[in-house]
Design a protein around this motif. Structure first.
Motif, PDB file in Angstrom:
ATOM      1  N   THR A  60      84.764  22.349  29.912  1.00 38.79           N
ATOM      2  CA  THR A  60      84.513  23.739  29.510  1.00 38.79           C
ATOM      3  C   THR A  60      83.379  23.925  28.518  1.00 38.79           C
ATOM      4  O   THR A  60      83.083  25.065  28.149  1.00 38.79           O
ATOM      5  CB  THR A  60      85.792  24.330  28.884  1.00 38.79           C
ATOM      6  OG1 THR A  60      86.104  23.610  27.673  1.00 38.79           O
ATOM      7  CG2 THR A  60      86.969  24.249  29.834  1.00 38.79           C
ATOM      8  N   CYS A  61      82.745  22.860  28.073  1.00 36.90           N
ATOM      9  CA  CYS A  61      81.744  23.001  27.005  1.00 36.90           C
ATOM     10  C   CYS A  61      80.572  23.867  27.459  1.00 36.90           C
ATOM     11  O   CYS A  61      80.178  23.862  28.625  1.00 36.90           O
ATOM     12  CB  CYS A  61      81.246  21.625  26.569  1.00 36.90           C
ATOM     13  SG  CYS A  61      80.218  21.690  25.069  1.00 36.90           S
ATOM     14  N   ASP A  62      79.988  24.588  26.516  1.00 35.56           N
ATOM     15  CA  ASP A  62      78.787  25.385  26.795  1.00 35.56           C
ATOM     16  C   ASP A  62      77.529  24.514  26.913  1.00 35.56           C
ATOM     17  O   ASP A  62      76.451  25.030  27.203  1.00 35.56           O
ATOM     18  CB  ASP A  62      78.579  26.425  25.687  1.00 35.56           C
ATOM     19  CG  ASP A  62      79.336  27.709  25.973  1.00 35.56           C
ATOM     20  OD1 ASP A  62      80.145  27.720  26.920  1.00 35.56           O
ATOM     21  OD2 ASP A  62      79.127  28.700  25.253  1.00 35.56           O
ATOM     22  N   ARG A  63      77.653  23.238  26.662  1.00 28.89           N
ATOM     23  CA  ARG A  63      76.607  22.245  26.905  1.00 28.89           C
ATOM     24  C   ARG A  63      75.263  22.529  26.208  1.00 28.89           C
ATOM     25  O   ARG A  63      74.225  22.489  26.860  1.00 28.89           O
ATOM     26  CB  ARG A  63      76.346  22.101  28.397  1.00 28.89           C
ATOM     27  CG  ARG A  63      77.565  22.011  29.280  1.00 28.89           C
ATOM     28  CD  ARG A  63      77.144  21.846  30.721  1.00 28.89           C
ATOM     29  NE  ARG A  63      78.190  22.234  31.641  1.00 28.89           N
ATOM     30  CZ  ARG A  63      78.065  22.246  32.966  1.00 28.89           C
ATOM     31  NH1 ARG A  63      76.933  21.890  33.514  1.00 28.89           N
ATOM     32  NH2 ARG A  63      79.055  22.613  33.735  1.00 28.89           N
ATOM     33  N   PRO A  64      75.249  22.780  24.916  1.00 27.98           N
ATOM     34  CA  PRO A  64      73.941  22.940  24.260  1.00 27.98           C
ATOM     35  C   PRO A  64      73.096  21.678  24.322  1.00 27.98           C
ATOM     36  O   PRO A  64      71.873  21.733  24.174  1.00 27.98           O
ATOM     37  CB  PRO A  64      74.311  23.288  22.811  1.00 27.98           C
ATOM     38  CG  PRO A  64      75.712  22.773  22.640  1.00 27.98           C
ATOM     39  CD  PRO A  64      76.368  22.940  23.970  1.00 27.98           C
ATOM     40  N   CYS A  65      73.744  20.535  24.568  1.00 23.05           N
ATOM     41  CA  CYS A  65      73.020  19.263  24.658  1.00 23.05           C
ATOM     42  C   CYS A  65      72.140  19.188  25.897  1.00 23.05           C
ATOM     43  O   CYS A  65      71.065  18.558  25.869  1.00 23.05           O
ATOM     44  CB  CYS A  65      74.015  18.098  24.675  1.00 23.05           C
ATOM     45  SG  CYS A  65      75.295  18.250  25.963  1.00 23.05           S
ATOM     46  N   GLU A  66      72.552  19.816  26.988  1.00 18.37           N
ATOM     47  CA  GLU A  66      71.851  19.606  28.258  1.00 18.37           C
ATOM     48  C   GLU A  66      70.481  20.275  28.333  1.00 18.37           C
ATOM     49  O   GLU A  66      69.523  19.666  28.810  1.00 18.37           O
ATOM     50  CB  GLU A  66      72.762  19.983  29.424  1.00 18.37           C
ATOM     51  CG  GLU A  66      73.941  19.015  29.558  1.00 18.37           C
ATOM     52  CD  GLU A  66      74.726  19.173  30.851  1.00 18.37           C
ATOM     53  OE1 GLU A  66      74.231  19.864  31.766  1.00 18.37           O
ATOM     54  OE2 GLU A  66      75.834  18.610  30.940  1.00 18.37           O
ATOM     55  N   PRO A  67      70.316  21.523  27.874  1.00 19.77           N
ATOM     56  CA  PRO A  67      68.958  22.078  27.860  1.00 19.77           C
ATOM     57  C   PRO A  67      67.999  21.273  26.982  1.00 19.77           C
ATOM     58  O   PRO A  67      66.788  21.274  27.220  1.00 19.77           O
ATOM     59  CB  PRO A  67      69.158  23.488  27.298  1.00 19.77           C
ATOM     60  CG  PRO A  67      70.577  23.819  27.588  1.00 19.77           C
ATOM     61  CD  PRO A  67      71.320  22.523  27.470  1.00 19.77           C
ATOM     62  N   ALA A  68      68.546  20.569  25.990  1.00 14.64           N
ATOM     63  CA  ALA A  68      67.701  19.772  25.095  1.00 14.64           C
ATOM     64  C   ALA A  68      67.368  18.405  25.665  1.00 14.64           C
ATOM     65  O   ALA A  68      66.459  17.730  25.168  1.00 14.64           O
ATOM     66  CB  ALA A  68      68.414  19.588  23.746  1.00 14.64           C
ATOM     67  N   CYS A  69      68.080  17.972  26.715  1.00 17.73           N
ATOM     68  CA  CYS A  69      67.957  16.614  27.235  1.00 17.73           C
ATOM     69  C   CYS A  69      66.523  16.292  27.661  1.00 17.73           C
ATOM     70  O   CYS A  69      65.888  17.033  28.416  1.00 17.73           O
ATOM     71  CB  CYS A  69      68.908  16.442  28.423  1.00 17.73           C
ATOM     72  SG  CYS A  69      68.798  14.843  29.244  1.00 17.73           S
ATOM     73  N   ARG A  70      66.032  15.171  27.188  1.00 24.24           N
ATOM     74  CA  ARG A  70      64.667  14.714  27.480  1.00 24.24           C
ATOM     75  C   ARG A  70      64.449  14.498  28.980  1.00 24.24           C
ATOM     76  O   ARG A  70      63.336  14.648  29.480  1.00 24.24           O
ATOM     77  CB  ARG A  70      64.435  13.407  26.713  1.00 24.24           C
ATOM     78  CG  ARG A  70      63.037  12.839  26.755  1.00 24.24           C
ATOM     79  CD  ARG A  70      62.985  11.580  25.905  1.00 24.24           C
ATOM     80  NE  ARG A  70      63.416  11.869  24.547  1.00 24.24           N
ATOM     81  CZ  ARG A  70      62.581  12.063  23.534  1.00 24.24           C
ATOM     82  NH1 ARG A  70      61.287  11.986  23.725  1.00 24.24           N
ATOM     83  NH2 ARG A  70      63.038  12.324  22.324  1.00 24.24           N
ATOM     84  N   ARG A  71      65.502  14.164  29.693  1.00 23.47           N
ATOM     85  CA  ARG A  71      65.368  13.878  31.115  1.00 23.47           C
ATOM     86  C   ARG A  71      64.777  15.080  31.869  1.00 23.47           C
ATOM     87  O   ARG A  71      63.939  14.930  32.752  1.00 23.47           O
ATOM     88  CB  ARG A  71      66.739  13.535  31.692  1.00 23.47           C
ATOM     89  CG  ARG A  71      66.726  13.199  33.188  1.00 23.47           C
ATOM     90  CD  ARG A  71      66.296  11.776  33.402  1.00 23.47           C
ATOM     91  NE  ARG A  71      65.915  11.531  34.781  1.00 23.47           N
ATOM     92  CZ  ARG A  71      65.847  10.322  35.322  1.00 23.47           C
ATOM     93  NH1 ARG A  71      66.161   9.258  34.599  1.00 23.47           N
ATOM     94  NH2 ARG A  71      65.458  10.167  36.561  1.00 23.47           N
ATOM     95  N   GLY A  72      65.225  16.271  31.510  1.00 21.57           N
ATOM     96  CA  GLY A  72      64.715  17.451  32.162  1.00 21.57           C
ATOM     97  C   GLY A  72      63.227  17.649  31.935  1.00 21.57           C
ATOM     98  O   GLY A  72      62.502  18.120  32.811  1.00 21.57           O
ATOM     99  N   ARG A  73      62.736  17.258  30.754  1.00 25.58           N
ATOM    100  CA  ARG A  73      61.308  17.417  30.445  1.00 25.58           C
ATOM    101  C   ARG A  73      60.453  16.415  31.200  1.00 25.58           C
ATOM    102  O   ARG A  73      59.409  16.766  31.747  1.00 25.58           O
ATOM    103  CB  ARG A  73      61.076  17.270  28.941  1.00 25.58           C
ATOM    104  CG  ARG A  73      61.766  18.300  28.095  1.00 25.58           C
ATOM    105  CD  ARG A  73      61.111  18.430  26.726  1.00 25.58           C
ATOM    106  NE  ARG A  73      61.140  17.213  25.941  1.00 25.58           N
ATOM    107  CZ  ARG A  73      62.159  16.828  25.188  1.00 25.58           C
ATOM    108  NH1 ARG A  73      63.257  17.555  25.159  1.00 25.58           N
ATOM    109  NH2 ARG A  73      62.105  15.724  24.475  1.00 25.58           N
ATOM    110  N   VAL A  74      60.903  15.167  31.242  1.00 29.37           N
ATOM    111  CA  VAL A  74      60.049  14.143  31.858  1.00 29.37           C
ATOM    112  C   VAL A  74      60.067  14.225  33.379  1.00 29.37           C
ATOM    113  O   VAL A  74      59.200  13.649  34.040  1.00 29.37           O
ATOM    114  CB  VAL A  74      60.444  12.722  31.398  1.00 29.37           C
ATOM    115  CG1 VAL A  74      60.351  12.595  29.899  1.00 29.37           C
ATOM    116  CG2 VAL A  74      61.847  12.344  31.877  1.00 29.37           C
ATOM    117  N   GLU A  75      61.055  14.961  33.948  1.00 25.20           N
ATOM    118  CA  GLU A  75      61.086  15.135  35.394  1.00 25.20           C
ATOM    119  C   GLU A  75      60.219  16.301  35.871  1.00 25.20           C
ATOM    120  O   GLU A  75      60.070  16.524  37.068  1.00 25.20           O
ATOM    121  CB  GLU A  75      62.529  15.373  35.875  1.00 25.20           C
ATOM    122  CG  GLU A  75      63.367  14.113  35.990  1.00 25.20           C
ATOM    123  CD  GLU A  75      64.697  14.371  36.689  1.00 25.20           C
ATOM    124  OE1 GLU A  75      64.964  15.531  37.037  1.00 25.20           O
ATOM    125  OE2 GLU A  75      65.454  13.407  36.874  1.00 25.20           O
TER     126      GLU A  75
END
Length: 607
Positions: A60-75
């Motif tokens: 149920t987490c709102d996942r603030p960690c995921e938009p910050a994840c470096r993986r999304g940037r390098v992809e």
């Protein structure tokens, strides 16, 4: 620029983007590596220390960690739809696959220290305070008006998202620490509670009142117009088991998504969400909107509700004004009518989920607790202390509705404040987190972690079949990763906590690290002001929110500059370096928690 002080706890913490973004600062890469190794109980315990509810938050987490994840940037340059690591769903893997040994690894009830703490409400903030203070010997009593602990996790999150068994287990872990839970006891008077002699009181009763929508026709239609959070609670308790075939849900937040998906399962055949904003401006998490639409629920945007339409004393539909967004020179949005005729949508029931408010009717306004103009308590910054020194607030009760992980973070900080207060210390004097850098070197060019970068795209979490999932309010929709998929998804993590540490005295400026870096993020150049340096790097460093790693002066007078924003932490620079000037060192951060480590050195020695 000055040489980077890597001893500053905040420096490498900020480089671990996911941990930095998490309100509770969970060490994400650490537990993901453990999942990849099949060490699920270890991964669970790392989560439990910081976020307290791994099984609940893994769903149920709102996942603030995921938009910050470096993986999304390098992809961004090598994937059509770059996505972060599925951090939240991997947390669920740790919870679902943990062993029975986790209970034995949790703190044991401690000998009482004579101090009594009252927690009002059994939601995530109060339970976090109890989890932190009970093992220290505090006599913690948690009061709640409901039969079970969990607060809105139990009453408002539907069972198809969060099974009751998960809530019972994780709240049970906290109660087993020696916490007194008084169920069915709603606190009616703060003065009366104060008179019972508690050394500290923590208010974590949430924001329990849903906002009403006063529109023409409401009085006549009231029987079929329901406040979203109250309706969800009634569904949770089994008081509501059906709804009309045509349902309108008003609101664009996560509560609205829970309402529409619940209505779909309780007999709603034509369920739609209608919001006044644009789709991208909706407060609901992107995945919550996707889940609703996946279940055949349309979202109608830019419609402002005008009236409830009724006939013969019964609701028949609603009318809406159609608007559009216009922006002024400063980028401020205003919704203006398009001039089109009002839209009419037929319905049998309306669920109003347009926001929540704090409600403290039980706190007498002459008890000493000061409130601001919005009805929120006035709190000392970062300590959660009210104007009454031994009364603290946290979670939605403190600053209004947020989410579970924010409530957990508040609980940790409030527990530190209570512990320091009851040891006679200034609560605003808080030690920095404990940090450590540990070299991962095992040989000349060998490290103890796998630094191969996976090219896999994000794996999808399997769902239960639609005909089964939509047939019951209690059938969990998401099934979670199996072991094989969890390992592959864990492999997408870039190990951002394993830092590239540079020792300038060993550098011979051969530029081998520059040549091999796949992201062109290392540059040897003359020093200068930051704005100038960012433009002179091998690849310009455009993300001003992330730091530059700057060395001291080298033999040639130049400096080494590394753009932390796009570094893959792949370790190729360290493998290639002939002199060992680069090393891969794991950064470990332990946030300050209640107990001896949060107190002053002088007091600890005296004890």
């Amino acid at each position: 620029m000055q040489r980077t002080d890597i001893a500053d706890p905040a420096y490498f913490h900020k480089v671990v983007d996911c941990q930095w973004a998490c309100p509770a600062h969970t060490p994400v890469p650490e537990y993901i590596r453990l999942i990849a190794q099949g060490r699920y109980s270890d991964a669970y315990m790392i989560n439990w220390v910081s976020n307290v509810f791994p099984g609940i938050l893994g769903r149920t987490c709102d996942r603030p960690c995921e938009p910050a994840c470096r993986r999304g940037r390098v992809e961004e340059n090598n994937a059509g739809d770059p996505e972060p690591v599925a951090i939240c769903r991997l947390k669920r893997v740790a919870a679902d696959m943990k062993g029975d040994d986790v209970q034995a690894r949790m703190p044991k009830p401690a000998k009482k220290n004579g101090k009594r703490i009252a927690c009002v409400g059994a939601g995530p903030a109060s339970l976090t305070v109890a989890r932190d203070l009970a093992p220290l010997g505090y006599d913690v009593t948690v009061f709640d008006g409901e039969a079970k602990a969990g607060g809105f996790m139990w009453t408002q999150i539907p069972r198809f998202r969060l099974p009751e068994s998960v809530i019972d287990q994780e709240t049970g872990f906290i109660m087993n620490l020696g916490v007194n839970f008084v169920s069915g006891k709603r606190i009616e008077s703060m003065k009366a509670l104060m008179a019972q002699g508690y050394d500290a009181i923590f208010v974590g009763c949430g924001a329990p009142r849903g906002r009403k929508l006063e529109l023409p026709g409401l009085e006549e239609s009231r029987a079929n117009v329901h406040i979203g959070i109250d309706w969800l609670a009634s569904v949770s308790f089994g008081h509501v088991t059906k709804i009309g075939k045509r349902v309108i849900v008003l609101g664009g937040g996560n509560t609205a998504m829970d309402c529409c998906r619940s209505a779909r399962r309780l007999g709603g055949e034509d369920v739609k969400v209608i919001v006044r904003s644009g789709f991208e401006e909706m407060k609901a998490s992107p995945w919550e909107k996707e889940d609703a639409m996946h279940e055949g629920i349309p979202i109608v945007n830019f419609h402002v509700p005008k009236a409830f339409v009724h006939e013969g004393g019964r609701l028949t539909g609603m009318t809406f004004e159609i608007v559009k967004a216009e922006y002024d020179a400063k980028g401020r949005r205003q919704l203006v009518p398009t001039g089109e005729p009002d839209a009419f949508f037929a319905c049998d029931d309306v669920l109003v989920a347009v926001g929540q408010e704090n409600a403290f009717p039980w706190i007498e306004r002459d008890c000493g607790i000061a409130f601001d103009e919005w009805g929120l308590p006035k709190l000392l910054k970062d300590t959660f202390q009210s104007s009454v020194p031994n009364v603290f607030f946290g979670g939605d009760s403190a600053y209004g509705p947020k989410n579970i992980i924010t409530a957990v973070a508040h609980g940790h900080e409030a527990a530190v404040s209570i512990d320091k207060l009851l040891h006679g210390e200034e609560i605003y004097v808080r030690p920095p987190p404990m940090t450590n850098l540990m070299s991962q070197k095992m040989g000349i060019h060998e490290w103890s972690y796998d630094n191969d970068t996976s090219n896999d795209l994000r794996y999808k979490v399997p769902w239960a079949k639609a005909e089964k999932a939509l047939a019951s309010i209690k059938v969990e929709v998401e099934l979670g990763f199996d072991v094989a998929t969890a390992v592959k998804e864990a492999g997408r993590c870039l190990n951002c906590d394993v830092q590239t540490v540079f020792v300038e005295s060993a550098c011979i400026e051969c530029d081998a690290c520059v040549d091999i870096c796949p992201m062109d993020c290392i540059t040897f150049t003359d020093n200068g002001e930051e704005g100038d340096l960012r433009q002179r790097l091998k690849a310009p460093a455009l993300n001003l929110a992330q730091s530059l790693y700057v060395s001291g002066g080298l033999k040639t007078g130049r400096i080494m500059v590394k753009d932390e924003d796009v570094c893959l932490h792949c370790g190729l620079c360290a493998e290639r370096c002939p002199t060992g000037a680069w090393d891969m060192q794991k950064f470990l951060l332990k946030t300050t928690q209640a107990g001896p480590t949060c107190r002053s050195h002088k007091e600890e020695v005296a004890a």
